[in-house]
Each structure stands twice: as structure tokens, then as C-alpha cells.
Design a protein around this motif. Structure first.
Motif, PDB file in Angstrom:
ATOM      1  N   GLY A  20      39.404  32.814  48.080  1.00 54.96           N
ATOM      2  CA  GLY A  20      39.536  31.529  49.603  1.00 54.96           C
ATOM      3  C   GLY A  20      40.684  31.050  49.426  1.00 54.96           C
ATOM      4  O   GLY A  20      40.978  29.760  49.528  1.00 54.96           O
ATOM      5  N   GLY A  21      42.203  31.287  48.489  1.00 56.95           N
ATOM      6  CA  GLY A  21      43.520  30.428  48.822  1.00 56.95           C
ATOM      7  C   GLY A  21      43.166  30.151  47.722  1.00 56.95           C
ATOM      8  O   GLY A  21      43.836  29.968  46.937  1.00 56.95           O
ATOM      9  N   TYR A  22      41.996  30.242  46.954  1.00 55.84           N
ATOM     10  CA  TYR A  22      42.000  30.192  45.471  1.00 55.84           C
ATOM     11  C   TYR A  22      42.081  30.732  44.214  1.00 55.84           C
ATOM     12  O   TYR A  22      41.563  32.027  44.680  1.00 55.84           O
ATOM     13  N   PRO A  23      42.672  30.518  43.059  1.00 55.18           N
ATOM     14  CA  PRO A  23      42.097  31.386  42.216  1.00 55.18           C
ATOM     15  C   PRO A  23      40.749  32.034  42.194  1.00 55.18           C
ATOM     16  O   PRO A  23      39.614  31.557  42.035  1.00 55.18           O
ATOM     17  N   VAL A  24      40.698  33.875  41.785  1.00 57.88           N
ATOM     18  CA  VAL A  24      39.702  34.449  41.354  1.00 57.88           C
ATOM     19  C   VAL A  24      39.292  33.522  40.362  1.00 57.88           C
ATOM     20  O   VAL A  24      39.880  33.126  39.115  1.00 57.88           O
ATOM     21  N   HIS A  79      25.640  25.814  31.369  1.00 60.48           N
ATOM     22  CA  HIS A  79      24.739  27.245  31.126  1.00 60.48           C
ATOM     23  C   HIS A  79      25.386  28.901  31.519  1.00 60.48           C
ATOM     24  O   HIS A  79      25.801  29.039  31.063  1.00 60.48           O
ATOM     25  N   ILE A  80      26.698  28.269  32.659  1.00 56.21           N
ATOM     26  CA  ILE A  80      27.246  29.029  33.494  1.00 56.21           C
ATOM     27  C   ILE A  80      28.927  28.578  32.390  1.00 56.21           C
ATOM     28  O   ILE A  80      29.255  27.770  33.025  1.00 56.21           O
ATOM     29  N   LEU A  81      30.085  29.801  31.804  1.00 56.37           N
ATOM     30  CA  LEU A  81      31.241  29.845  31.553  1.00 56.37           C
ATOM     31  C   LEU A  81      31.802  29.537  32.995  1.00 56.37           C
ATOM     32  O   LEU A  81      32.113  31.358  33.391  1.00 56.37           O
ATOM     33  N   LYS A  82      33.120  29.217  33.503  1.00 49.88           N
ATOM     34  CA  LYS A  82      33.803  29.315  34.534  1.00 49.88           C
ATOM     35  C   LYS A  82      34.839  29.821  34.901  1.00 49.88           C
ATOM     36  O   LYS A  82      35.825  28.418  33.258  1.00 49.88           O
ATOM     37  N   LYS A  83      35.287  30.977  34.894  1.00 51.12           N
ATOM     38  CA  LYS A  83      37.124  30.925  34.612  1.00 51.12           C
ATOM     39  C   LYS A  83      37.501  30.850  35.517  1.00 51.12           C
ATOM     40  O   LYS A  83      37.324  31.731  36.166  1.00 51.12           O
ATOM     41  N   SER A  84      38.802  30.061  35.542  1.00 49.14           N
ATOM     42  CA  SER A  84      39.712  31.090  36.885  1.00 49.14           C
ATOM     43  C   SER A  84      41.078  31.898  36.736  1.00 49.14           C
ATOM     44  O   SER A  84      41.657  31.238  35.531  1.00 49.14           O
ATOM     45  N   CYS A  85      41.728  32.561  37.425  1.00 49.05           N
ATOM     46  CA  CYS A  85      42.630  33.364  36.539  1.00 49.05           C
ATOM     47  C   CYS A  85      44.020  32.457  37.791  1.00 49.05           C
ATOM     48  O   CYS A  85      44.690  31.350  38.393  1.00 49.05           O
ATOM     49  N   LEU A  86      44.549  32.914  36.835  1.00 46.71           N
ATOM     50  CA  LEU A  86      46.445  32.061  36.074  1.00 46.71           C
ATOM     51  C   LEU A  86      47.346  32.927  36.935  1.00 46.71           C
ATOM     52  O   LEU A  86      48.187  32.812  37.227  1.00 46.71           O
ATOM     53  N   LYS A 116      33.961  36.357  41.523  1.00 49.29           N
ATOM     54  CA  LYS A 116      34.263  36.270  43.171  1.00 49.29           C
ATOM     55  C   LYS A 116      35.555  36.044  43.564  1.00 49.29           C
ATOM     56  O   LYS A 116      36.726  35.381  42.808  1.00 49.29           O
ATOM     57  N   GLY A 117      35.736  36.570  44.021  1.00 51.98           N
ATOM     58  CA  GLY A 117      36.871  37.243  44.802  1.00 51.98           C
ATOM     59  C   GLY A 117      38.152  38.215  44.427  1.00 51.98           C
ATOM     60  O   GLY A 117      37.808  38.746  43.767  1.00 51.98           O
ATOM     61  N   VAL A 118      39.155  38.624  44.888  1.00 51.88           N
ATOM     62  CA  VAL A 118      40.012  40.014  45.108  1.00 51.88           C
ATOM     63  C   VAL A 118      41.890  39.532  44.236  1.00 51.88           C
ATOM     64  O   VAL A 118      41.900  38.374  45.320  1.00 51.88           O
ATOM     65  N   HIS A 119      41.481  39.725  43.855  1.00 50.24           N
ATOM     66  CA  HIS A 119      43.001  39.154  43.108  1.00 50.24           C
ATOM     67  C   HIS A 119      43.932  39.576  43.999  1.00 50.24           C
ATOM     68  O   HIS A 119      43.865  40.741  44.054  1.00 50.24           O
TER      69      HIS A 119
END
Ligand SMILES: [Zn+2]
Ligand SMILES: [Zn+2]
Length: 375
Positions: A134-138, A75-82, A154-157
Motif C-alpha cells: 500500500g505504498g509502504y514497505p512490505v 508478542h509479535i515482531l514486526k519488520k519492514s523492508c528497506l 504483507k505486501g509484494v516487494h
DNA sequence: CATTGCGGGCTTA
DNA sequence: TAAGCCCGCAATG
């Protein structure tokens, strides 16, 4: 302001939607009074609610290079920054900007990409990963619920912005057009294309709101074209020992924009408070944008572009690279109609991209000008 | 060719 | 259980 009263600023604000929800909530609001205009460069822990028919929201787009990641939640698509791909030589492009390539989304393609060298100076490329969360990709989360598409980041690039998807596509498109990017082909290439000045220079001025048509002008004799000399621009130390494209000068104009200074900027429409975007709904001008495609003697092909909207914090940079518009015709367009004309066949490929971009933006009424290019 | 979404499966906390 | 990530697959362009 009284409850229920809606001010004018509410209508133009891109931050007007409610934020009293979380992407993981069992139920999300379905009585949203104010939707957000699509935000291309989201950053920090932001939440937005888009209309479900917003094309960009539907495609879960972002200016950042976001890749799908499995969160085991259908239901929730999650993407992380490269992150962003930079030149290890930290070279400067002729437009004073640096190389910030868009990391390929596909793992395989990204590995290939990292093996390539900087098209500007030949140095190896380097992928700067994102550690913004938190050290991981946004991470970006998308969830469609009824007539809305909810977005939460979630997160700041902690890295510069990469090219936009459109920009990266165009760059690839151009690379494809010229298969002889290997140095082994270089000599051969010169033989094959000895005709100097076949120069097909076309400049597109994309204007947000001046008119209704799109004009592509060919002015091959324009002496002011920035990069018509191909590799003759500034870098004295040409280490084109390797690869690619010493004869191909493609430039990706990027401003060195880190987001820290200006949050929530660079939105498509965003009449944001602080960082006013290029295109507000005013009659004047936001920023026309131009796309220059060129081909000169020795097969120097180049394209320069930028996102007029990408750096509202640095308006000056937006214009400093532009030629005098008076030397070229304008391409004006409207949010709803786009007349596109070109008299040079080699523009077709680019036209397609541009048109797509236009289409996208016109589909989602939220932003006047989605894709802007300039040199 | 690359992008996008999906989902199994693994690992760590 | 949640999160991060790797991988391959399929649809799409
Ligand atoms: Zn370089
Ligand atoms: Zn990032």
C-alpha cells in the motif's frame, strides 16, 4: 484425497502448512501437521509455520533487508523492508548483473552506505525504498507460539532483491581487509604491493550433496578467473575519480530478479510447484556453487558470489558465470557434516562466514543448502 | 563495526 | 486504536 491422508507431495511441499490463522489471532494452531521449510525470499501475502528450533526462523531472517519496527506488541515482531541499494549509473557488472546491495539495517550505517559510491563504476549509490504494501514497505511479522514460529508477510516487494545477509557480510569483510580503498591510498598501495602474481586464487565449490568434505583449492595460475584483472573488465569509462576501490574489484553477482514473475521461489528447500529451487532432495545436482576469492598483483581482491537458490526462475544465469568446474576441485558437503580445509590464511575470514552459513543451514534441517556462492 | 530486538514517543488516520 | 516511523539503548557477533 481423503481426509487425513497425506500424500508424498505433502511432505515435500513447502506450502503444506495450514493457513487458516492470522498472526494477530489470540490463539494460533498448536497442532500443526506440516511445517514449512524456511523461506528466505518470501513475497506477497504469505504465511508460514516453522519449527521453533529453526535457526533462521528464530533469527527472523529474510533475504530481504528487513528492519525491526516498533509495533508496540511484544508478542509479535514486526519488520519492514528497506528496499535495495543500486548504482545510479545503472552499471553492469562484468558478470552481466547489476549492483544490488543490501541496505544496511542500522540507520546510521545506512546513511553512511548511501554516501559511498558504486564500487564498480564510481557513481553514487541510491536506495530504492520498498513500496510493496500500500505504498509502504512490505512488512513481515514473526510470532513464536509454543513449538512453532509463525510468519506472515504483507505486501509484494516492488524492487529487486538485495544481497543476502551473508553476501553483504562477506563484502564488508573484504572491504575491511583492504583498508586502502580511498583513492588517496591507491598509489601508496601499489608501492606496497608490487609483487605481481602473488595471486592467491581460491575457488570453493560448494556442492549441495556430493560428498562430505569441503575443499579449498588454490589455483593461482588459473587463467580463467573471471575478475582477476580487477578493473579491466568491460567498463571502458572508468570514472574512478572518487572513491573507493578502483583497485578493488568486488563483484556482487546479482541477477536482475524481480519477483513478479515468480512467486515463492528462491526458497531454501522449497520443492515449490512452479519455481523449482536448486536443491531438491534428489541425488543429482542442484547447483553447486562456487566462491572465488582472489588476490592478484596490485592488490586486486575480489570475490564473487551469488545465491544458487536465489533465482530458480533463471537457472541459466546460475551457471553462466561459473568457470568450468573441472578446473578446480570440488567442495562437497553434506547437510550434517562440513569439513573445511583451507591452505591459505587469507581465506580464513571468508571461511568463517561460509562456515557460519553452513552451520545455519545444517542446523535447520529444512533446507539442504542455505548459502551458496558463486562467481 | 553492524545486526537484532526492545520500547518510549511522536504523528496521522 | 492501529499503523508508520524516529530515536536511543543493550546484547550479540
Ligand atoms: Zn555502478
Ligand atoms: Zn521490499
Amino acid at each position: 484425497m481423503l481426509k487425513g491422508e497425506v500424500s508424498y507431495s505433502d511432505y515435500i511441499s513447502s506450502h503444506a502448512s495450514q493457513t487458516d490463522w492470522d498472526i494477530n489471532d489470540p490463539k494460533l494452531p498448536q497442532d500443526v501437521i506440516q511445517l514449512d521449510s524456511f523461506q528466505e525470499w518470501t513475497d506477497s501475502y504469505e504465511k508460514y509455520i516453522y519449527n521453533a528450533d529453526d535457526k533462521n526462523a528464530q533469527r527472523h531472517q529474510s533475504g530481504w533487508a528487513m528492519r525491526n519496527t516498533n509495533n508496540h506488541n511484544c508478542h509479535i515482531l514486526k519488520k519492514s523492508c528497506l528496499g535495495v541499494v543500486v548504482c545510479t549509473n545503472d552499471c553492469i557488472l562484468p558478470d552481466v548483473n547489476k549492483v544490488y546491495l543490501r541496505p544496511a539495517i542500522c540507520d546510521k550505517a545506512r546513511q553512511k552506505q548511501q554516501k559511498k559510491s558504486c564500487s564498480n563504476c564510481g557513481a553514487p549509490l541510491n536506495l530504492i525504498p520498498c513500496h510493496g504494501h500500500g505504498g509502504y514497505p512490505v512488512t513481515n511479522f514473526w510470532r513464536r507460539e509454543g513449538k512453532y514460529i509463525f510468519f506472515q508477510a504483507k505486501g509484494v516487494h516492488d524492487h529487486p532483491r538485495p544481497e543476502t545477509k551473508i553476501e553483504a557480510e562477506m563484502r564488508r569483510s573484504i572491504n575491511k581487509k583492504r583498508p586502502c580503498v580511498e583513492n588517496t591510498c591507491y598509489k601508496e598501495k601499489r608501492k606496497r604491493e608490487p609483487q605481481p602474481t602473488t595471486g592467491i586464487l581460491s575457488t570453493l565449490y560448494v556442492n549441495g550433496n556430493l560428498g562430505d568434505h569441503f575443499v579449498v583449492e588454490n589455483n593461482s595460475s588459473n587463467p580463467c578467473l573471471p575478475y582477476s584483472n580487477g578493473h579491466n573488465f568491460g567498463k571502458p569509462t572508468y570514472v574512478y575519480d572518487s572513491p573507493d576501490e578502483m583497485d578493488i574489484s568486488r563483484f556482487y553477482e546479482r541477477r536482475a530478479q524481480f519477483n513478479g514473475a515468480c512467486h515463492n521461489h528462491g526458497n531454501f528447500s522449497g520443492p515449490g510447484e512452479n519455481c523449482n529451487p536448486n536443491f531438491v532432495e534428489y541425488g543429482e545436482y542442484p547447483g553447486w556453487n562456487k566462491l572465488t576469492l582472489g588476490k592478484t598483483s596490485y592488490s586486486n581482491s575480489f570475490i564473487g558470489y551469488s545465491q544458487g537458490f536465489s533465482d530458480p526462475c533463471n537457472d541459466v544465469s546460475r551457471f553462466k558465470n561459473f568457470r568450468d568446474p573441472s578446473q578446480s576441485s570440488h567442495i562437497a558437503m553434506d547437510m550434517n557434516r562440513t569439513v573445511f580445509q583451507t591452505s591459505k590464511s587469507n581465506l580464513d575470514e571468508y571461511s568463517d562466514h561460509i562456515y557460519d552459513a553452513m552451520f545455519l543451514q545444517s542446523q535447520s534441517n529444512s533446507y539442504p543448502t542455505a548459502a551458496l556462492y558463486s562467481v
